[in-house]
Design an enzyme around this catalytic site. Structure first.
Site, PDB file in Angstrom:
ATOM      1  N   GLU A 208      38.615  20.786   4.435  1.00 54.09           N
ATOM      2  CA  GLU A 208      39.117  20.192   5.675  1.00 54.09           C
ATOM      3  C   GLU A 208      39.116  18.659   5.693  1.00 54.09           C
ATOM      4  OE1 GLU A 208      37.453  21.970   9.185  1.00 54.09           O
ATOM      5  OE2 GLU A 208      38.345  23.923   8.746  1.00 54.09           O
ATOM      6  N   GLU A 313      38.760  30.467   6.104  1.00 52.05           N
ATOM      7  CA  GLU A 313      37.968  30.472   7.336  1.00 52.05           C
ATOM      8  C   GLU A 313      38.798  31.099   8.449  1.00 52.05           C
ATOM      9  OE1 GLU A 313      36.135  26.843   8.578  1.00 52.05           O
ATOM     10  OE2 GLU A 313      35.559  26.258   6.540  1.00 52.05           O
TER      11      GLU A 313
END
Length: 405
Positions: A208, A313
């Site tokens: 991320e 995720e």
């Protein structure tokens, strides 16, 4: 069960494997079905509230603040206890028994302690527990994605998962790129020369990073300068170890859908063994209709891309504004039929799994939580969702449970 000792951090393969080895990864005929081992090596207080309090860090926001407040020696001791107990060998056996085949392990660059600079605050001593954990996974038949989750300087603003919450991301400099690349080549060497890592088949270069629409210059610079450096440093380490191309690690980047740009733009033309990470949280998708049928429809119609894309995720969580209304609340205090709610969440789980398995598969966030917001919040916690009868104890049953036509 763990017998009270930890393996040497210098252990290598025995003669059967030679000095180095090609690691194994999931056969191409199988889908990734996994869970993240969140808060094992980077504690996120929002999802580990009781644990964080027990460590004496309850009013602090991240690992950096905790180490600075407690002092290095005290912090090292309390983190040592955490690393030794948060994810146990029984947990790994349980994960394997649930029909899952992969664990993703988020780690910080500070695991390689000589990369930490004067004036930075991170706990020390985790490596022996990582060695032990990946060994348990291999023994249980689980494959491992090693995920560089916390970068030097922090790669995303205001996030506990970086280990150091910063308002302006500091990762995007040549000096921090070098530290991250140094971590990745060191980890590649360890994976190929320590038998415990024999099923650690994927190395993720960065979790991320910033989105290009928020930080266009930083995102572009990372893709041009850090991403190719990470690739070449890992492959150069493998060549120096004599690892054959067919035995190389798969190198994983955040995919296009994350929004940092095309991760392959500046990679070598002959780059091989690539995977891409996609995080899909319907909770934060403003295009989803905030109803039971809206969430199911969104999941059933989703297309995340090819088999080289893993949804690394995701969760069962719902938009904050709606999560406690009559359609989505998960506790009887809200005046709802909890049994009916659980049935819907199981359908939502199955719909997402079916969608993600059209691509390369999925890794749920996360396996274990510890009292989110004062409650057993199983929408984020695989272990608790199974215990509450929401997620079945056989991950392969999703298709038979899916509401998608």
């Amino acid at each position: 069960m763990f017998n009270g000792t930890v393996p040497s951090t210098n252990s290598t393969h025995n003669g059967t494997y030679g000095n180095t080895t090609g690691v194994s990864w999931l056969p191409s005929t199988e889908k990734v079905r996994g869970v993240n081992l969140g808060s094992q090596f980077i504690i996120e207080p929002w999802m580990a509230y009781d644990e964080w309090n027990s460590m004496g860090c309850g009013d602090l926001n991240d690992e950096w603040q905790c180490v600075r407040e407690l002092g290095q020696e005290t912090a090292d001791a309390v983190f040592d206890k955490h690393w030794n107990t948060w994810i146990t060998q029984d947990d790994i056996a349980n994960i394997s028994s649930l029909g899952l085949n992969v664990v993703r392990i988020p780690v910080g660059f500070w695991l390689k302690e000589d990369l930490v600079l004067e004036g930075e605050y991170y706990p020390r001593g985790a490596l022996k527990y990582l060695d032990r954990l990946v060994g348990w996974a291999a023994d249980a038949g689980l494959y491992v994605i090693m995920d560089l989750h916390g970068a030097p300087g922090g790669q995303y603003p205001d996030q506990q998962f970086t280990g150091h919450v910063v308002h302006k991301p500091g990762f995007y400099t040549p000096e921090n790129y070098e530290r991250a690349a140094g971590f990745l080549e060191w980890m590649a060497q360890r994976i190929h020369s320590n038998r415990n890592y024999r099923t650690t088949g994927v190395l993720q270069v960065m979790n991320e990073p910033v989105h290009a629409f928020d930080y266009p210059a930083e995102a572009a610079d990372m893709i041009k300068n850090f991403y190719p450096t990470a690739y070449t440093r890992i492959r150069a380490m493998e060549r120096s170890l004599g690892v054959r191309p067919q035995h190389q690690l798969k190198i994983q980047y955040m995919g296009d859908a994350w929004g940092s740009g095309d991760p392959t733009s500046f990679l070598p033309a002959n780059a091989t063994n690539l995977l891409f990470d996609d995080h899909r949280y319907y909770k934060w998708d403003s295009n989803v209709e905030q109803t039971n049928s809206g969430y199911i429809s969104a999941a059933c119609s989703d297309d995340r891309g090819g088999t080289d894309i893993i949804v690394g995720e995701w969760s069962l969580s719902i938009n904050d504004y709606y999560q406690n209304n009559s359609e989505f609340a998960i506790n009887s205090d809200a005046g709802v039929d909890v049994t009916t709610q659980k049935e819907w969440y199981q359908s939502f789980w199955a719909a997402q799994v079916q969608a993600f398995e059209q691509s390369g598969g999925y890794i749920f966030w996360t396996y274990k939580c510890n009292w989110i917001g004062g409650m057993d919040e199983w929408r984020w916690c695989y272990q608790s969702a199974v215990a509450n009868g929401v997620i079945p104890d056989d991950a392969s049953s999703a298709v038979s449970l899916s509401p998608c036509s």
